[in-house]
Write a protein that holds these residues in place. Structure first.
Motif, mmCIF file in Angstrom:
data_model
loop_
_atom_site.group_PDB
_atom_site.id
_atom_site.type_symbol
_atom_site.label_atom_id
_atom_site.label_comp_id
_atom_site.label_asym_id
_atom_site.label_seq_id
_atom_site.Cartn_x
_atom_site.Cartn_y
_atom_site.Cartn_z
ATOM 1 N N HIS A 22 0.834 -1.207 0.000
ATOM 2 C CA HIS A 22 0.000 0.000 0.000
ATOM 3 C C HIS A 22 0.864 1.252 0.000
ATOM 4 O O HIS A 22 0.625 2.209 -0.760
ATOM 5 N N ARG A 23 1.880 1.253 0.822
ATOM 6 C CA ARG A 23 2.760 2.417 0.922
ATOM 7 C C ARG A 23 3.541 2.620 -0.374
ATOM 8 O O ARG A 23 3.709 3.757 -0.838
ATOM 9 N N ALA A 24 4.004 1.516 -0.981
ATOM 10 C CA ALA A 24 4.746 1.625 -2.237
ATOM 11 C C ALA A 24 3.874 2.186 -3.356
ATOM 12 O O ALA A 24 4.311 3.025 -4.152
ATOM 13 N N LEU A 25 2.630 1.751 -3.419
ATOM 14 C CA LEU A 25 1.732 2.247 -4.460
ATOM 15 C C LEU A 25 1.397 3.715 -4.258
ATOM 16 O O LEU A 25 1.229 4.463 -5.232
ATOM 17 N N LEU A 26 1.313 4.156 -3.015
ATOM 18 C CA LEU A 26 1.000 5.562 -2.738
ATOM 19 C C LEU A 26 2.099 6.490 -3.241
ATOM 20 O O LEU A 26 1.812 7.574 -3.760
ATOM 21 N N VAL A 27 3.345 6.071 -3.089
ATOM 22 C CA VAL A 27 4.452 6.934 -3.493
ATOM 23 C C VAL A 27 4.890 6.680 -4.926
ATOM 24 O O VAL A 27 5.831 7.314 -5.414
ATOM 25 N N GLY A 28 4.220 5.729 -5.600
ATOM 26 C CA GLY A 28 4.535 5.473 -6.998
ATOM 27 C C GLY A 28 5.685 4.523 -7.223
ATOM 28 O O GLY A 28 6.202 4.444 -8.355
ATOM 29 N N ASP A 29 6.119 3.791 -6.205
ATOM 30 C CA ASP A 29 7.191 2.818 -6.392
ATOM 31 C C ASP A 29 6.682 1.598 -7.153
ATOM 32 O O ASP A 29 5.496 1.251 -7.090
ATOM 33 N N LYS A 30 7.576 0.942 -7.851
ATOM 34 C CA LYS A 30 7.218 -0.237 -8.607
ATOM 35 C C LYS A 30 7.060 -1.428 -7.668
ATOM 36 O O LYS A 30 7.894 -1.643 -6.786
ATOM 37 N N VAL A 31 5.998 -2.191 -7.858
ATOM 38 C CA VAL A 31 5.723 -3.371 -7.041
ATOM 39 C C VAL A 31 5.813 -4.603 -7.922
ATOM 40 O O VAL A 31 5.313 -4.610 -9.052
ATOM 41 N N GLU A 32 6.458 -5.633 -7.413
ATOM 42 C CA GLU A 32 6.578 -6.881 -8.174
ATOM 43 C C GLU A 32 5.190 -7.395 -8.548
ATOM 44 O O GLU A 32 4.244 -7.328 -7.763
ATOM 45 N N GLU A 33 5.078 -7.902 -9.775
ATOM 46 C CA GLU A 33 3.783 -8.298 -10.310
ATOM 47 C C GLU A 33 3.089 -9.330 -9.433
ATOM 48 O O GLU A 33 1.898 -9.207 -9.134
ATOM 49 N N SER A 34 3.805 -10.356 -9.007
ATOM 50 C CA SER A 34 3.192 -11.413 -8.185
ATOM 51 C C SER A 34 2.709 -10.853 -6.846
ATOM 52 O O SER A 34 1.635 -11.225 -6.353
ATOM 53 N N THR A 35 3.494 -9.947 -6.273
ATOM 54 C CA THR A 35 3.093 -9.327 -5.001
ATOM 55 C C THR A 35 1.856 -8.462 -5.187
ATOM 56 O O THR A 35 0.942 -8.474 -4.349
#
Length: 526
Positions: free
Chosen positions: A95-108
């Motif tokens: 959630h925090r990574a998506l808020l700041v626009g960081d890339k998240v691994e597809e499976s995660t």
């Protein structure tokens, strides 16, 4: 606050401050969303126990009852809270990574999206186990007290826990779903679709109706039936039974309200959006993130509108090349070689002294002058119901009466030609600025049958008109160079014109391709 379903980019931007707060604290809001329902369910349960069960317990049973609920709250509730909080804690990093626009691994990301959609089911399981485990635990604890346990006590305990649990569990489910849609869906599905997330089990409309029935119908009915079945003449109060029914019905209405938010809102937004589309507004979109049956419906609607928008843009662009009327005709005819015989009026227009002017001016100057003339010509022709079918270097061919039941297309063609001559005087200053002062044209018009439609090969089609009518119109335009008249029409066209229109007789002319001299007339340019 959620963006309105038909919001534009400016509307969404205006709501960003509120949405930022909701998105940033989305996990906390979802985590506390079931608290109210469970607290009220517990309050109902406590009140019921005090009013109906406590008076009929012995002293020893009361002590055991107090010990039981204290231990239960000390052990079971913390475990239930931990179980409910565990997936929310796991979602925190994503959630925090998506808020700041960081890339998240597809499976995660997929695992997180699946968990977000399934959160209502998780609270249903956690709350359900926590509540329904009370039914065997409390009677069993009281049964271990020396002395006989009255069946009335067991009946009241079951009534108390069933009523409170149905209210708390169903409201917890809907609360988590509502808050998740507002606070988590915009974050976890900002760049991806909610449709077909592997392992996600969104609640269908049918299942939602069943849950609503449990809260709004089954819960109050079961509560009242159980109270009637376990009546104790010494302690039973009709007023309390009425109070139970009122409380249960009130919670049923609350469930209905939440259900309306989940169903009526997307239905209303889809209705409003479809009405705007029918009015020609193709910029509308339904900005709702849903994982249930409405998700594919909303996504399909937005895709459809986008397709319509793309089709309109394509038709508009296409129309700039072949003419708007030709574009409509081609789209109506579809693919394939299609040509129909029609009664039309054909106009050929040619710019005088084009070769001589081109030899003394730069290509850029020549093109600039032609663009001014062609812009004027297209506006004039289309304003009289015609279409410029093709540009012929220093001239063009226009068609009147294409695809319509118009019977005065010959008169419209003549009027368009006269206005074209008049308009040349209006743009004379523009033409002079690009080096072509006093640009002159010749116009030839003929009326008759021609094959009109998409003509060519399967790989390369052209929408045009072919036939003797077209050839004669071209020959008549050529005669304007030698006869001293700039606007000539054939006898076929003259036949369709009103008598009051003044025509100047011209001697019959021999033209290429015709065995007999062609009868033509000249018309004043103004």
């Amino acid at each position: 606050m959620q963006p309105t379903p038909l919001s534009t980019a400016s509307d969404i931007a205006a709501n960003r401050r509120v949405w930022t707060f909701v998105e940033r604290h989305g996990l906390l809001l979802v985590g506390i969303s079931p608290i109210v329902a469970n607290l009220i369910g517990s309050a109902f349960n406590i009140l019921y126990n005090q009013q109906q069960i406590w008076p009929i317990l012995s002293v020893a049973q009361r002590e055991r009852f107090d010990l039981c609920w204290q231990l239960f709250n000390l052990l079971v509730y913390p475990i239930a809270v931990a179980c409910w909080a565990a997936p929310l804690v796991w979602l925190r990093s994503t959630h925090r990574a998506l808020l700041v626009g960081d890339k998240v691994e597809e499976s995660t990301l997929v695992s997180a999206q699946r968990l977000v959609i399934n959160l209502p089911w998780w609270i249903l399981i956690v709350a359900g186990v926590s509540w329904f485990i009370c039914i065997p635990v409390f009677p069993a604890a009281l049964a271990m007290v020396p002395g006989k346990l009255s069946p009335v006590v067991v009946g009241h305990l079951i009534t108390s826990f069933v009523t409170a649990s149905l209210i708390a569990i169903t409201h917890s489910f809907f609360a988590v779903e509502l808050v998740s849609q507002r606070a988590l869906y915009p974050v976890f599905f900002r760049q991806t679709s909610m449709a077909n997330v592997p392992g996600a089990v969104p609640l269908s409309i049918t299942a939602r109706g069943i849950l609503w029935a449990l809260s709004a119908v089954v819960s109050p009915i079961v509560s009242l039936v159980l109270i009637l079945l376990v009546q104790d003449p010494q302690h039973h109060s009709p007023a309390f039974g009425l109070a139970v029914g009122v409380v249960a019905i009130a919670f049923g209405l609350t469930t209905a309200w939440m259900l309306s938010k989940l169903i009526a809102v997307p239905v209303r937004q889809l209705r409003d959006a479809s009405m705007r589309v029918s009015d020609g507004d193709l910029d509308v979109r339904v900005n709702l993130q849903r994982a249930d049956d409405f998700g594919p419906l909303i996504e399909g609607f937005n895709t459809m509108v986008q397709g319509l928008q793309e089709r309109e843009r394509l038709q508009e662009t296409f129309g700039r090349h072949v003419g708007q009327e030709a574009a409509r005709q081609i789209l109506q005819q579809g693919e394939g070689l299609v040509g129909n015989e029609q009664e039309i009026t054909v106009m050929f227009v040619d710019v005088r002294n084009f070769t001589a002017h081109s030899s003394t001016h730069s290509p850029q100057e020549v093109v600039s002058a032609l663009n001014i003339f062609f812009r004027l010509a297209v506006e004039t022709i289309e304003s009289h119901g015609g279409m410029v079918n093709k540009f012929l270097g220093d001239g063009f061919m226009a068609l009147f009466g294409i695809g319509t039941q118009q019977t005065n297309h010959a008169f419209q063609a003549v009027r368009a030609a006269q206005q074209l001559f008049q308009s040349l005087e209006i743009v004379s200053e523009e033409l002079e600025q690009v080096g072509w002062p006093g640009l002159q044209i010749g116009v030839g018009i003929n009326t008759g049958s021609a094959i009109v439609g998409s003509i060519g090969s399967p790989k390369r089609l052209e929408y045009t008109a072919i036939g003797d009518t077209v050839n004669v119109a071209s020959r008549v335009e050529s005669l304007t160079k030698t006869l001293g008249h700039s606007l000539l029409i054939t006898e076929n066209t003259r036949h369709y014109l009103p008598e009051e229109l003044s025509c100047i007789p011209v001697p019959p002319q021999t033209v290429k391709g015709k065995g007999e001299p062609l009868r033509i007339s000249a018309i004043a340019e103004k």
